[in-house]
Design a protein around this motif. Sequence first.
Motif, PDB file in Angstrom:
ATOM      1  N   ASP A 342     -46.481  33.352 -23.371  1.00  0.00           N
ATOM      2  CA  ASP A 342     -47.459  32.465 -22.191  1.00  0.00           C
ATOM      3  C   ASP A 342     -47.589  31.039 -22.654  1.00  0.00           C
ATOM      4  OD1 ASP A 342     -47.023  34.583 -20.490  1.00  0.00           O
ATOM      5  OD2 ASP A 342     -49.209  35.113 -20.735  1.00  0.00           O
ATOM      6  N   ARG A 343     -47.941  30.929 -23.952  1.00  0.00           N
ATOM      7  CA  ARG A 343     -48.436  29.741 -24.431  1.00  0.00           C
ATOM      8  C   ARG A 343     -47.265  29.006 -25.369  1.00  0.00           C
ATOM      9  NH1 ARG A 343     -50.554  27.480 -21.057  1.00  0.00           N
ATOM     10  NH2 ARG A 343     -51.385  25.769 -22.693  1.00  0.00           N
ATOM     11  N   ILE A 344     -46.085  29.369 -25.204  1.00  0.00           N
ATOM     12  CA  ILE A 344     -44.871  28.676 -26.087  1.00  0.00           C
ATOM     13  C   ILE A 344     -43.893  28.302 -25.430  1.00  0.00           C
ATOM     14  CG2 ILE A 344     -43.008  29.384 -27.670  1.00  0.00           C
ATOM     15  CD1 ILE A 344     -44.452  31.873 -28.260  1.00  0.00           C
ATOM     16  N   ASP A 345     -43.506  26.945 -25.593  1.00  0.00           N
ATOM     17  CA  ASP A 345     -42.520  26.355 -24.676  1.00  0.00           C
ATOM     18  C   ASP A 345     -41.218  27.044 -24.975  1.00  0.00           C
ATOM     19  OD1 ASP A 345     -40.538  24.091 -24.206  1.00  0.00           O
ATOM     20  OD2 ASP A 345     -42.308  22.974 -23.679  1.00  0.00           O
ATOM     21  N   SER A 346     -40.430  27.212 -23.741  1.00  0.00           N
ATOM     22  CA  SER A 346     -39.278  28.015 -23.805  1.00  0.00           C
ATOM     23  C   SER A 346     -38.241  27.254 -24.785  1.00  0.00           C
ATOM     24  CB  SER A 346     -38.802  28.720 -22.686  1.00  0.00           C
ATOM     25  OG  SER A 346     -38.804  27.712 -21.745  1.00  0.00           O
TER      26      SER A 346
END
Length: 393
Positions: A342-346
């Motif tokens: 959720d809080r990681i840039d893909s």
Amino acid sequence: MQVNTLILGAGAAGMMCAAHAGPSVLVIDHAKAPGEKIRISGGGRCNFTNMHTDPARFLGQNPHFHKSALSRYTQWDFLDLVDRYKIAWHEKTLGQLFCDDKATQIVDMLRTEMAQAGAQLWLQTSLVDLSHDGVLFTAQLERDGKRHSVTARNLVLATGGKSIPKMGATGLAYDIARQFGHQVTDTRPALVPLTFSDQRFAPISGVATPVIAEANGTAFEEALLFTHRGLSGPAVLQISSYWKEGDSISVNLLPGHDLVTALRSARQTHGKRNVTTALAEILPERLVTHLSAELALSGNVGDLSDRRIDELTNYLRNWTLIPTGSEGYRTAEVTLGGISTDRIDSKTMMSRDMPGLFMIGEAVDVTGWLGGFNFQWAWSSGVACGRAIAKRT
């Protein structure tokens, strides 16, 4: 000591990241050698990727997260790297690619890539403490009985999940992620044999047969292997990622077989043949013997009514079992779940809340099917992270 990037974990994802992360990179690992899971994978030949890598063959709470990294560094990109190092390979079933020789060729390739990029590798090194002052990460490390303080602008969590603890696997990445405010989804063993407390299959341990195995609506057509403790084989390992304690599984023992037609025909031509003998022409004989009491197999084929033939067929096509549990992390190939995406840039694999913190590979809540998909995720997420760090530098 100050570095630009500190990578925790010299596994598939960590080494791949180090090869692309630009200058001043330090990779640490507590093991005696890097890439130990690579070394033991695929029976020592490393199933390093899959020709049919596709986002649909990965699990995670966000089914879209892994698409970006997988599309920007594909199985063909990794295969090109393997070919450049003249590592001979072959394709097995379902697009699985293996080294012709040893898995250590992949490890050596990655070590060379790291060395060419100028990355340092510290083995038998432990993380004692980790902090962040708002600008830099400071890691207290222990190596050769000595303490080292290392500061870094970028920190990469590449320590994997909990699978195969005898090789040193821990939940370290989860603990660090939580330390910096990230959530961790529920984790469980995946790609793992299923067990039965009554050891009902011990008498036919070693028997294998093609099946279609299904758990919670997802099915795989591959081989099933009976073991002393339960069920294994590719079909079972695959559905283990979709199964939970208390759930039933369904096994079709007759894929590609028209048992109704076969038995009706045998009834006319070989009516005096024993039913178990007729079934043993389709299924392994020891399995038929094992099922004979459960199915009340007796008499001759000629005595079977159409209704009885239908009953036998339906039972063998929908053999329903409720495993007691699994072999656990001890033998699980991967860990299902992990650091929430959720809080990681893909695109960069960097934390949206903590600039400079990156999370890659098995530590993240992305889990692939059996067959080289998890290694491809390691390569793809490692490259995405490494390139983002190099650009950030």
